[in-house]
Design an enzyme around this catalytic site. Structure first.
Site: not given
Ligand code: NAD
Length: 307
Positions: A32-33, A141
């Site tokens: 994670d970044n 997205y």
């Molecule tokens: P979130 O933003 O809480 O988590 C994403 C994580 O990825 C964060 O910890 C961030 O720091 C890390 N990250 C981002 N870019 C990065 C990079 N370049 N390198 C390393 N780490 C990186 O989001 P979330 O809601 O937990 O979503 C997780 C996944 O689920 C995502 O792929 C999102 O597209 C998918 N998703 C989420 C939802 C929702 O309702 N929350 C719905 C559909 C899909």
């Protein structure tokens, strides 16, 4: 001991998945970044690699560690940010995914389980969406996630890389921030916490398929054991209106909560509900949380959060 990598393991969903993997005695590595995640969410016992998924170092560590499974959740998951900066969105969501695919291939074929989204469907005017329905995203997205899915499909076909693509509905629950994707529950909770009114666009009768974070985690775990090569919905298959969500949260809140109705937003999707029958069949998984109990858990945890 089984070994798992979780990209995005400091985020809302990834950190809770990492916790469950530790309970199942996995050696857990997190990449994670911290661009939208929080260090405090990384569970004790997980090995943290503070790296970008697009980097050579992230790829190298996966090749060195040779995990059994890689859960790929790290993403640029903010729809409006993707519109403002499509290049960054594509770099993280497409190039980052290719980097993770290459790592899995070079590591000897660890299973890649990908977090995708109902945003790939765009504004599909249908009461219940099936996986076979056309995917015509209306945001960069949605488009970058769909492109990533297709790279995964081709890696599966060319190299027999074990893969599962999970398209989530609107995920909600503890640790969700008011930013990012599908965050209406977190937005409302944040408003209540700050003693602000809840704003509903249009008549509030728009519906979404809300899925509790623990059910998303259990779908990911089921995908380790079952299924290979499929794209599946992680959803309840039941629509809930935004108005209903606001009503339940207002009831949970001890103070009077004001609901304000404003103009509907152009481009807003009216109804979004995802058929989950195939997922139940393939993964042997069921969503378990009901909406009221899930919102209660989210409400409780938001009272103690500071973002
Ligand atoms: P979130 O933003 O809480 O988590 C994403 C994580 O990825 C964060 O910890 C961030 O720091 C890390 N990250 C981002 N870019 C990065 C990079 N370049 N390198 C390393 N780490 C990186 O989001 P979330 O809601 O937990 O979503 C997780 C996944 O689920 C995502 O792929 C999102 O597209 C998918 N998703 C989420 C939802 C929702 O309702 N929350 C719905 C559909 C899909």
């Amino acid at each position: 001991m089984k070994k798992a990598f979780v990209t995005g393991g400091a985020g809302f969903i990834g950190s809770q998945l990492a916790e469950e993997l530790l309970k199942e005695d996995y050696e857990v590595h997190i990449i994670d970044n911290l661009s939208s995640g929080y260090r405090k969410y990384i569970p004790d016992g997980a090995l943290f690699h503070h790296l970008d998924i697009c980097s050579a170092s992230a790829k190298d560590i996966i090749i060195k560690e040779k995990p059994d499974v890689l859960f790929h959740l790290a993403a640029q998951a903010d729809v409006s940010r993707s519109i403002k900066n499509p290049q960054h969105d594509a770099e993280v969501n497409i190039i980052g995914t290719i980097n993770m695919l290459e790592a899995c291939r070079e590591a000897g074929g660890c299973k890649l389980i990908f977090s995708s989204t109902s945003a790939v469907y765009g504004n599909l005017d249908k009461n219940r969406i099936s996986i076979e329905d056309p995917a015509l995203p209306i945001s960069y997205y949605g488009l970058s996630k769909l492109a990533a899915e297709n790279y995964i499909r081709i890696y599966h076909e060319l190299y027999q890389l074990p893969t599962t693509i999970l398209r989530y509905g609107n995920v909600y629950g503890p640790r969700q921030t008011p930013k990012g994707e599908g965050g209406v529950v977190a937005v409302f909770l944040n408003k209540l916490k700050n003693r602000q009114p809840l704003t509903l666009h249009g008549n509030g009768k728009q519906t979404r398929d809300f899925i509790y974070v623990r059910d998303v985690v259990s779908a990911n775990l089921a995908a380790v054991r079952n299924g290979n090569g499929q794209t599946l919905h992680v959803s309840t298959g039941k629509p809930t209106s935004i108005q209903e969500v606001a009503g339940i949260l207002a009831e949970l809140h001890p103070e009077e909560a004001e609901l304000i109705y404003t103009n509907s937003r152009p481009g807003d999707i009216e109804h979004s509900c995802l058929n989950n029958e195939q997922t139940i069949r393939v993964l042997g998984w069921q969503p378990e949380m009901n909406m009221k109990a899930g919102l209660k858990a989210a409400y409780r945890s938001m009272q103690n959060e500071s973002f």
